[in-house]
Scaffold this active site. Structure first.
Site, PDB file in Angstrom:
ATOM      1  N   HIS A 395      39.211 -65.559  10.358  1.00 58.21           N
ATOM      2  CA  HIS A 395      39.473 -66.376  11.548  1.00 58.21           C
ATOM      3  C   HIS A 395      39.820 -67.826  11.195  1.00 58.21           C
ATOM      4  CE1 HIS A 395      39.828 -67.073  15.690  1.00 58.21           C
ATOM      5  NE2 HIS A 395      38.764 -66.430  16.131  1.00 58.21           N
ATOM      6  N   ARG A 396      39.663 -68.196   9.942  1.00 63.72           N
ATOM      7  CA  ARG A 396      40.102 -69.543   9.546  1.00 63.72           C
ATOM      8  C   ARG A 396      41.615 -69.602   9.459  1.00 63.72           C
ATOM      9  NH1 ARG A 396      37.032 -69.983   4.002  1.00 63.72           N
ATOM     10  NH2 ARG A 396      38.055 -67.960   3.896  1.00 63.72           N
TER      11      ARG A 396
END
Ligand code: CAO
Length: 422
Positions: A395-396
């Site tokens: 999700h980064r």
């Protein structure tokens, strides 16, 4: 009394042709038994070659970059009689030339208090292998601030972890709330509850375990699920297999999935990337990893340039790599350079699972077992072969909307493989 003796690479397990990445001594250095002489680094592990006996290094027989295996001659050392006092490598290392001018000043200036300056302030040049530096970088750790507890103050993996833990504890105590603040691992005497047997972990598991744990802890994982109607693709696959039966080629669903995933990565390039600090490294090549189950644990062989290969070629390469994996015959290069991985449990069963991203990749596709299901076509239910898919992503790097589109695109290709030409 001294004798000149050869030092060779000791038993290093199954590894062969391992590159020398660091030479830790030079001719004239005096070493004790077990002092590290050089560092070897395979794609899976970094290992030091220790001095098998005390002595003076006379000659180094390899240079950085040389590839060595068990038995390769690496140095000539004049063995020192045990009774002879040994000047240790630690002392040699502490000589001023290895220190920066600023550090030498700190060390030689009359100190106002008799206690030495705390190590983080001294900034001694960190003594650590490249892989450890990379590990520290991935954790966001300034390697120069880590206190090494290995021979010659060498920084070890545990030192980096201790450093991280200390900082996490500090942050938590300071109210930062960023520490994991985990409870210690439960210590249980299992034998109190019944018969037990102890089995050592395989070498592969010892290597993959910490990698998986790091990826699980460091990557904010999210997993999306979808299903592909692979009825037509399965019919096509069976036809292809019938046509190629004489050539001995068997195409499984995974070969089509690799091809479809390449096409999807091409459409969504951020999934074919790696995160480095504040930058994304977008790859213009398509090396596809696939998880292979072996008696000793999991390995991820890589099919290189899968975008330039047809499904038949991918299938036969995959079969050869899977065989090599099971027989423990994969070369380090067979497992390097992957962009994206696919983990298929379809041949075994299950309706879905959440695979762990194989860092430094940013996403991984999980494939479960295709099943016949009644699908609604707008007027009636009809039987279709449905393949469950899961996509875990970092999700980064990726957001949910992009992951949803990625899977939707993939599902579309698997539903009608002609779309791959578009
Ligand atoms: N749905 C239904 N059937 C499937 C399927 C799917 N998604 N995928 C494969 N199959 C079928 C194949 O068609 C084959 O059937 P037939 O023998 O009747 O032709 C059978 O299952 C066995 O396939 P396979 O496993 O030999 O071949 P593969 O290409 O699918 O997979 C490999 C190869 C190396 C990936 C696999 O053997 C393997 O090791 N899988 C485990 C991966 C793993 O452990 N992942 C978990 C990682 S997280 O710990």
């Amino acid at each position: 009394m001294s004798t000149t003796r050869e030092v060779t690479v000791p038993d290093v397990g199954d590894f062969k042709n391992i590159p020398v990445i660091e030479i830790l001594v030079k001719p004239g250095d005096v070493v004790k038994v077990d002092d590290p002489l050089m560092t070897l680094e395979s794609d899976k592990a970094t290992m030091e070659v220790p001095a098998p006996f005390a002595g003076t290094v006379k000659e180094l027989m390899v240079a950085i970059g040389a590839k060595v295996s068990e038995g390769t001659l690496i140095a000539i050392v004049e063995e020192i009689d045990e009774a002879t006092p040994v000047v240790t490598v630690e002392k040699v290392i502490a000589e001023p030339p290895l220190l920066s001018p600023a550090t030498s000043q700190v060390l030689s200036a009359p100190a106002p208090v008799p206690t030495p300056a705390p190590p983080p302030e001294i900034h001694l040049p960190a003594h650590a292998s490249p892989s450890l530096r990379r590990f520290a970088r991935e954790l966001g750790v300034d390697i120069d601030r880590v206190i090494g507890t290995g021979p010659k103050g060498r920084i070890q993996r545990e030192d980096v972890l201790v450093h991280v833990k200390q900082h996490m504890r500090h942050d938590t105590e300071a109210g930062g709330g960023t520490g994991l603040d985990l409870l210690p691992w439960p210590q249980i005497d299992f034998a109190k509850f019944g018969d037990v047997e102890r089995m050592p972990l395989s070498r592969l598991r010892k290597i993959s375990g910490p990698n998986l744990a790091r990826n699980w802890v460091m990557i904010p994982h999210v997993t999306n699920f979808d299903e592909a109607d692979v009825t037509d693709l399965e019919t096509f696959r069976l036809t292809v297999n019938k046509e190629n039966a004489d050539a001995g080629i068997k195409v499984t669903m995974l070969a089509f999935l690799i091809k479809a995933a390449v096409s999807t990565l091409n459409a969504f390039p951020e999934f074919n990337s790696s995160l480095e600090g504040e930058e994304l490294v977008l790859k213009r090549y398509y090396h596809m990893g696939f998880a292979a189950d072996t008696p000793n644990g999991l390995v991820v062989p890589v099919i290189r340039d899968a975008d330039k290969k047809g499904v038949l070629e991918i299938a036969s390469e995959m079969a050869a790599l899977a065989r090599g994996a099971r027989d423990g015959k994969l070369k380090a290069t067979d497992m390097q350079g992957g962009c994206f991985s696919i983990s298929s449990l379809g041949g075994i069963g299950g309706t879905g699972f959440t695979p762990i991203v194989n860092a430094p990749e940013v996403a991984i596709l999980g494939v479960a077992k295709a099943e016949m299901k009644p699908l609604w076509n707008g007027t009636e239910f009809h039987p279709r072969l449905v393949l469950p898919l899961s996509l875990s992503w970092d999700h980064r790097v990726v957001d949910g909307a992009a992951a949803g589109r990625f899977l939707h695109h993939l599902v579309g290709l698997l539903g009608d493989f002609r779309r791959i030409l578009l």
